[in-house]
Structures are given as C-alpha cells and as structure tokens.
Design a protein around this motif. Structure first.
Motif, short mmCIF file in Angstrom:
data_model
loop_
_atom_site.label_atom_id
_atom_site.label_comp_id
_atom_site.label_asym_id
_atom_site.label_seq_id
_atom_site.Cartn_x
_atom_site.Cartn_y
_atom_site.Cartn_z
N PRO A 1 -2.61 -1.92 -7.34
CA PRO A 1 -4.02 -1.55 -7.58
C PRO A 1 -4.32 -0.14 -7.09
N ALA A 2 -5.17 0.56 -7.82
CA ALA A 2 -5.51 1.94 -7.45
C ALA A 2 -6.04 2.04 -6.03
N LYS A 3 -6.75 1.01 -5.59
CA LYS A 3 -7.32 1.05 -4.23
C LYS A 3 -6.24 0.98 -3.15
N ASN A 4 -5.02 0.60 -3.55
CA ASN A 4 -3.92 0.51 -2.60
C ASN A 4 -3.07 1.78 -2.56
N THR B 1 0.86 -1.18 0.00
CA THR B 1 0.00 0.00 0.00
C THR B 1 0.89 1.22 0.00
N THR C 1 -3.00 5.82 -1.78
CA THR C 1 -3.68 6.94 -1.14
C THR C 1 -2.88 8.21 -1.35
#
Length: 324
Positions: free
Chosen positions: A211-214, A185, A216
């Motif tokens: 992944p984009a969700k990882n 992340t 921030t």
C-alpha cells in the motif's frame, strides 16, 4: 609509496553530454604520483612511455576503483593523469568515447540501459557484458572482462526484523506482504519509487502489493539509518554499500533476478587499447579481485570511517600484492 588525496545512479539524458564534458573538469587534472613499483602486476613496465588519463564518477566506489586503475597503470610504467570524480554518468562516458580520457571503471547495467537505450536487462551477467561490449564497438569504447562486483538495487532489513520475519528473498517479502500487509513498510528513494526498474517493476515481477501508505520516500543516506533503526521493515540499498556491513543489515536475495546487473568492468578508449594492449593484462587481476564483499569493506572505510578514497585504494593494492 603512500599518498592521500583529497551515487547516485541516474539516467542522465544524453543531451546533457556536451555540457557535462565542458563543465566536469576534463580540461584539468593532476598527475598521480604514487611511488609504486610492480608487485604481481606491471612486471617489466609494459606501459613505460604511455601517458594515460584515468577518470571516474564522483561517488565513493567509483573514486576507489578509479584510483586502483591509476595505481595499477603507474606500476606498469605509465604516467597517469587523474581526472576522477566527474559528476553524473555521462561525462566520463563521453570522455572515453572522445579520447579526452583513456580509461575508467563502468557498470554494465548503466551502459546497457542508460547509454545504449535498452529497456529490459539481460539476466545473465556475462551475457549482458557481452552484449554491452558488442554494442560499444562502433562507439570506440572497448570493454575488458567484468568483476563479480555487482552494485545493483536490493531490499535490506535490520537483524531484529530478520529474526522476527525470517525473510531471505524478495519472494519471501511478497508472501509476507500478502499474509500480513502491515508488516511490510518500505523506505526508498523517490527515483526508485517511480522507475520501471525500481519499486513498480519489482512489485509486478514478484506479484507484490505494498500500500502507498506503507512506502516512505527519503534521501539515500537516511534510508540506511531508518532501516537500521527499524523505522521501516525494508529499505532500498545498493548491494556494495559499506553501510550494509557497518549497520548489520540483511540483504534480501533477488531470486527472480528482476534487478539489472551492474557489474563493474574497465572501459578503455579503443584507440588507446590498440596502442597499449598491455593495459588489459595489467588491469585484469585487479578486476578479478573485486567482489561485493571487497567493495562493502572498502566503501565503508570511506563512508563510515572517513578515510580518503585514494588512500583506501592504495592500501588495498599493496595488501593484495599488486604493487609495492
């Protein structure tokens, strides 16, 4: 001998140069009045009679190096006008070109990519400096030899995550992302997340897929605290930032040399250097002492301990024996 005076690395469009020069305080400034004498530099006062203007950018490291430069020139006999702390990158650059300022510390990567418009960095730091120096001859800007200090991008993690994952290089991070996608992340700036010389380019260079969700996006200062807390496995950092040391972060080696080199080097208005060639001999020993470890230590004194950048620079110059 003591005086206490009161980064973003963004590609600022050159169309803003005029406005920055007009609005960044280059028509003002205050004399540097450090009561310093020659130590290992400045013997014989070779700059006596010179009236020189030193400038810098507004982030901590640049302020410290600007103060070092001014102190060194004073010890060599020059009267120095302090115009450090200019917002953005272009203002100081244009001041050196025009002669509104005489000298500052600049970064080779900033010059090569932002000012000179090159899309691909040169992996060898010395060759990049040589290319930057050659390209700036026609601009009336002279580059002195660079420091080992390289304020570039990196990924870092806290010690607990380092013990858990044992990644040492960005290639290791790419392998971890492939083996265990949820383990990687990232906390990064918005600019880094979208720039070709940031996250997208890094992923391509290392065959890494996060992944984009990882990922921030957040402000720079928050990245360091979130990484230190382990709220993200890896955070985007600048390699000379004092918070790396104070927060005990472990920096991943850029083993494929993807990120540009941002070595600090003195840049001087060519006309000024021709008139006062001794500036090179005065500044060279100071530049040779500037490393990432030194920068982290001095930056931390300002950003972590709250000390004044000029005082930090002066104390270091005295400690190293450059001035007394």
């Amino acid at each position: 001998m003591r005086r206490a005076d009161g980064r973003t690395r963004q590609a600022v469009g050159l169309v803003l140069a005029g406005a920055l020069v007009a609005g960044c305080g280059l028509t003002s400034g205050s004399p540097m009045v450090d009561d310093v004498e020659p130590g290992s530099i400045g013997q014989g006062r070779p700059l006596k009679g010179a009236h020189l203007t030193v400038t810098s950018k507004s982030f901590t490291e640049s302020l410290i190096m600007g103060a070092m430069m001014g102190i060194a020139l004073q010890a060599a006999g020059a009267d120095v006008l302090d115009r450090t702390g200019i917002q953005g990158s272009v203002g100081g650059r244009e001041a050196i070109k025009s002669g509104d300022a005489d000298a500052m510390y600049e970064y080779t990567g900033t010059a090569w990519i932002t000012y000179q418009g090159n899309g691909k960095p040169i992996a060898d730091p010395h060759k990049q400096w040589e290319a930057v120096r050659a390209a700036d001859v026609d601009n009336g800007v002279a580059w002195l030899p660079p420091a080992a200090l390289n304020n570039t991008y990196a990924l870092a993690m806290n010690e607990a995550n380092y013990r858990k994952y044992r990644t040492k290089t960005l290639s290791d991070v790419a392998a971890l992302a492939k083996r265990d996608p949820g383990a990687v992340t990232l906390c990064v700036e918005g600019e880094f997340a979208n720039r070709a010389d940031g996250l997208p380019g890094m992923e391509k260079a290392y065959g890494m897929s996060v992944p984009a969700k990882n990922v921030t996006q957040m402000d720079t200062g928050i990245i360091y605290t979130q990484t230190a807390k382990g709220n993200c496995t890896f955070g985007e950092v600048f390699t000379t930032d004092g918070r790396i040391r104070s927060m005990h972060l472990v920096v991943m080696k850029d083993d494929r040399k993807f990120f540009p080199n941002y070595n600090a080097a003195p840049v001087i208005n060519a006309g000024t250097l021709k008139e006062w060639p001794a500036m090179a001999k005065v500044l060279d020993p100071v530049t040779k002492k500037l490393t990432n470890d030194v920068a982290q230590e001095l930056n931390a004194k300002v950003d972590v301990d709250g000390e004044d950048p000029h005082q930090v620079a002066l104390d270091w110059m005295v400690k190293e024996g450059f001035v007394k």
